[in-house]
Every structure is written in C-alpha cells, then in structure tokens.
Motif scaffolding. Sequence first.
Motif, PDB file in Angstrom:
ATOM      1  N   MET A   1       0.850  -1.182   0.000  1.00  0.00           N
ATOM      2  CA  MET A   1       0.000   0.000   0.000  1.00  0.00           C
ATOM      3  C   MET A   1       0.891   1.239   0.000  1.00  0.00           C
ATOM      4  N   SER A   2       0.718   2.085  -1.014  1.00  0.00           N
ATOM      5  CA  SER A   2       1.544   3.286  -1.088  1.00  0.00           C
ATOM      6  C   SER A   2       1.121   4.280  -0.014  1.00  0.00           C
ATOM      7  N   ARG A   3       2.028   5.201   0.293  1.00  0.00           N
ATOM      8  CA  ARG A   3       1.718   6.178   1.342  1.00  0.00           C
ATOM      9  C   ARG A   3       0.490   7.001   0.975  1.00  0.00           C
ATOM     10  N   SER A   4       0.300   7.281  -0.320  1.00  0.00           N
ATOM     11  CA  SER A   4      -0.834   8.114  -0.729  1.00  0.00           C
ATOM     12  C   SER A   4      -2.168   7.400  -0.539  1.00  0.00           C
ATOM     13  N   THR A   5      -2.158   6.067  -0.544  1.00  0.00           N
ATOM     14  CA  THR A   5      -3.401   5.317  -0.380  1.00  0.00           C
ATOM     15  C   THR A   5      -3.591   4.797   1.038  1.00  0.00           C
ATOM     16  N   ARG A   6      -2.590   4.963   1.895  1.00  0.00           N
ATOM     17  CA  ARG A   6      -2.708   4.472   3.261  1.00  0.00           C
ATOM     18  C   ARG A   6      -3.626   5.363   4.075  1.00  0.00           C
ATOM     19  N   PRO A   7      -4.556   4.762   4.811  1.00  0.00           N
ATOM     20  CA  PRO A   7      -5.431   5.573   5.652  1.00  0.00           C
ATOM     21  C   PRO A   7      -4.704   6.026   6.912  1.00  0.00           C
ATOM     22  N   THR A   8      -5.223   7.069   7.520  1.00  0.00           N
ATOM     23  CA  THR A   8      -4.732   7.517   8.819  1.00  0.00           C
ATOM     24  C   THR A   8      -5.769   7.173   9.870  1.00  0.00           C
ATOM     25  N   VAL A   9      -5.340   6.454  10.896  1.00  0.00           N
ATOM     26  CA  VAL A   9      -6.197   6.068  12.010  1.00  0.00           C
ATOM     27  C   VAL A   9      -5.719   6.804  13.251  1.00  0.00           C
ATOM     28  N   ALA A  10      -6.624   7.516  13.895  1.00  0.00           N
ATOM     29  CA  ALA A  10      -6.313   8.195  15.146  1.00  0.00           C
ATOM     30  C   ALA A  10      -6.947   7.435  16.303  1.00  0.00           C
ATOM     31  N   VAL A  11      -6.199   7.253  17.376  1.00  0.00           N
ATOM     32  CA  VAL A  11      -6.712   6.598  18.586  1.00  0.00           C
ATOM     33  C   VAL A  11      -6.804   7.676  19.653  1.00  0.00           C
ATOM     34  N   ALA A  12      -8.036   8.093  19.956  1.00  0.00           N
ATOM     35  CA  ALA A  12      -8.291   9.162  20.922  1.00  0.00           C
ATOM     36  C   ALA A  12      -8.788   8.519  22.213  1.00  0.00           C
ATOM     37  N   PHE A  13      -7.979   8.583  23.270  1.00  0.00           N
ATOM     38  CA  PHE A  13      -8.308   7.802  24.458  1.00  0.00           C
ATOM     39  C   PHE A  13      -7.932   8.528  25.748  1.00  0.00           C
ATOM     40  N   HIS A  14      -8.535   8.069  26.836  1.00  0.00           N
ATOM     41  CA  HIS A  14      -8.107   8.472  28.166  1.00  0.00           C
ATOM     42  C   HIS A  14      -7.802   7.215  28.961  1.00  0.00           C
ATOM     43  N   SER A  15      -6.761   7.271  29.779  1.00  0.00           N
ATOM     44  CA  SER A  15      -6.405   6.157  30.658  1.00  0.00           C
ATOM     45  C   SER A  15      -6.163   6.707  32.052  1.00  0.00           C
ATOM     46  N   GLY A  16      -6.939   6.206  33.008  1.00  0.00           N
ATOM     47  CA  GLY A  16      -6.808   6.712  34.367  1.00  0.00           C
ATOM     48  C   GLY A  16      -5.589   6.189  35.098  1.00  0.00           C
ATOM     49  N   TYR A  17      -5.321   4.886  34.978  1.00  0.00           N
ATOM     50  CA  TYR A  17      -4.234   4.260  35.744  1.00  0.00           C
ATOM     51  C   TYR A  17      -3.270   3.455  34.877  1.00  0.00           C
ATOM     52  N   GLY A  18      -3.382   3.606  33.576  1.00  0.00           N
ATOM     53  CA  GLY A  18      -2.450   2.947  32.662  1.00  0.00           C
ATOM     54  C   GLY A  18      -2.979   1.695  31.985  1.00  0.00           C
ATOM     55  N   HIS A  19      -4.065   1.111  32.512  1.00  0.00           N
ATOM     56  CA  HIS A  19      -4.591  -0.121  31.925  1.00  0.00           C
ATOM     57  C   HIS A  19      -5.162   0.131  30.518  1.00  0.00           C
ATOM     58  N   THR A  20      -5.948   1.190  30.405  1.00  0.00           N
ATOM     59  CA  THR A  20      -6.559   1.487  29.110  1.00  0.00           C
ATOM     60  C   THR A  20      -5.505   1.933  28.101  1.00  0.00           C
ATOM     61  N   ALA A  21      -4.412   2.520  28.572  1.00  0.00           N
ATOM     62  CA  ALA A  21      -3.317   2.894  27.670  1.00  0.00           C
ATOM     63  C   ALA A  21      -2.704   1.662  27.020  1.00  0.00           C
ATOM     64  N   VAL A  22      -2.630   0.553  27.760  1.00  0.00           N
ATOM     65  CA  VAL A  22      -2.107  -0.699  27.190  1.00  0.00           C
ATOM     66  C   VAL A  22      -3.010  -1.165  26.056  1.00  0.00           C
ATOM     67  N   ILE A  23      -4.322  -1.061  26.258  1.00  0.00           N
ATOM     68  CA  ILE A  23      -5.268  -1.439  25.215  1.00  0.00           C
ATOM     69  C   ILE A  23      -5.141  -0.497  24.016  1.00  0.00           C
ATOM     70  N   ALA A  24      -4.990   0.794  24.287  1.00  0.00           N
ATOM     71  CA  ALA A  24      -4.812   1.768  23.204  1.00  0.00           C
ATOM     72  C   ALA A  24      -3.568   1.450  22.378  1.00  0.00           C
ATOM     73  N   GLU A  25      -2.478   1.087  23.048  1.00  0.00           N
ATOM     74  CA  GLU A  25      -1.249   0.729  22.342  1.00  0.00           C
ATOM     75  C   GLU A  25      -1.458  -0.474  21.440  1.00  0.00           C
ATOM     76  N   ALA A  26      -2.280  -1.433  21.886  1.00  0.00           N
ATOM     77  CA  ALA A  26      -2.567  -2.611  21.070  1.00  0.00           C
ATOM     78  C   ALA A  26      -3.383  -2.233  19.834  1.00  0.00           C
ATOM     79  N   VAL A  27      -4.349  -1.320  19.996  1.00  0.00           N
ATOM     80  CA  VAL A  27      -5.117  -0.836  18.851  1.00  0.00           C
ATOM     81  C   VAL A  27      -4.184  -0.160  17.853  1.00  0.00           C
ATOM     82  N   VAL A  28      -3.271   0.651  18.344  1.00  0.00           N
ATOM     83  CA  VAL A  28      -2.293   1.333  17.487  1.00  0.00           C
ATOM     84  C   VAL A  28      -1.464   0.308  16.717  1.00  0.00           C
ATOM     85  N   ARG A  29      -0.947  -0.707  17.411  1.00  0.00           N
ATOM     86  CA  ARG A  29      -0.130  -1.725  16.740  1.00  0.00           C
ATOM     87  C   ARG A  29      -0.924  -2.465  15.676  1.00  0.00           C
ATOM     88  N   GLY A  30      -2.161  -2.818  16.004  1.00  0.00           N
ATOM     89  CA  GLY A  30      -2.984  -3.535  15.038  1.00  0.00           C
ATOM     90  C   GLY A  30      -3.238  -2.730  13.788  1.00  0.00           C
TER      91      GLY A  30
END
Length: 199
Positions: A1-30
């Motif tokens: 997939m060329s850069r011009s055709t690649r979509p941009t995905v934004a992950v907009a999140f809040h994490s109170g104690y770090g647990h949800t941040a781990v999940i957000a990082e997994a979404v980013v990696r995926g």
Amino acid sequence: MSRSTRPTVAVAFHSGYGHTAVIAEAVVRGAATAGADVISIPVDTITEEQWELLDAADAIVFGAPTYMGTASAAFHTFAEASSKRWYTQTWADKIAAGFTNSGAKNGDKSSTLGYFFTMAAQHGMHWISLGIQPGWASSDGSEDDANRLGYFVGAGAQTPVDAGPEAVHKSDIATAAHLGARVARQAAVFRAGRAALAA
C-alpha cells in the motif's frame, strides 16, 4: 500500500491508571500492522494541533476506562469539546470504533461502548464493530480466547483493580489489536472508494 493510499487512524483515548493505555497501544499496533498511519492522542492533554489531526484522519477509535457505568470524566470533557466538530459535521463519514476496560468482567462496559457509538452517530461517522465471535463461550473454551468477554460493539477488556498495567490480559491485548487492524482495513476501503468516485 503506497503512502498516498494508506489511511490515517487516530486513537483518541483516556487512561486513568495505565490499563486502558495498554489497550490503546494494542489498537495502534494492530492498525499499523494492517497498513495505516496511526496517531495516538491522550484526550486529557489534547492540543489544538491534535484536534486538527483528528479532523484530518480517516478513522477515529475512541477509548476510555469504564467508571460508574460510562466513560471517564476526562473522556466526557473531550466529547463535549468535540461539539464544535459536531456543529459543522467535520467528522461526518469518518470511520469510528471504540474500546474500554474495567475491573469487573462485565463492569457495564456495554454502556461505555454504546456511549461511543452514540457519539460517533451524532458526528455522522460510520461505526465498525469488533467482528470476532465471542470466545470462552463453551466448555472447551478458555480465557485465552480472542474476545473472551464476548463483546460485539467494540473491544472490552478487564483488569483487576488492584493490579497494574502489566496485568492487562493477553487475550484483551490481542482482541484490541484485531480491532485496530479491522478499522485500518475498513478505512482503506473507504479511502479507495472516495478516490474512485472522485476519479
């Protein structure tokens, strides 16, 4: 997939104690593994430049812990601030999805995912579900199954309240990565379709 055709995905999140941040990082990696350019935005410290990145993204994945049956107060503050985008329908026709974490197996996470879905609908966005059959639903199932908590609307995770972010379950991490990849693939389809219609 060329850069011009690649979509941009934004992950907009809040994490109170770090647990949800781990999940957000997994979404980013995926999403990145599936070929998207990915932006991670903690909404409790969002800047004007990051609002503009959300405006330009093809997809936005919303995430927050479930506190008292809904998303955290910090996420609600972000959601209310997004009303400026609602008024102009700036996010209309973008892809949307969501994830949440709580201490209990159920923990009323469906309320938070439903809140994200409703927010996305008000913005005119297209919601992407998890797309995994429920795991751990038969006698030969296991807590290591993908989607072990059986959510359909988005990714649900569970972490004991007396444990740190390192205790986020590996199945929940894998499930969140799947959501990120699914969003990236659907965003690519939408992006290609718009390009074809414009040609």
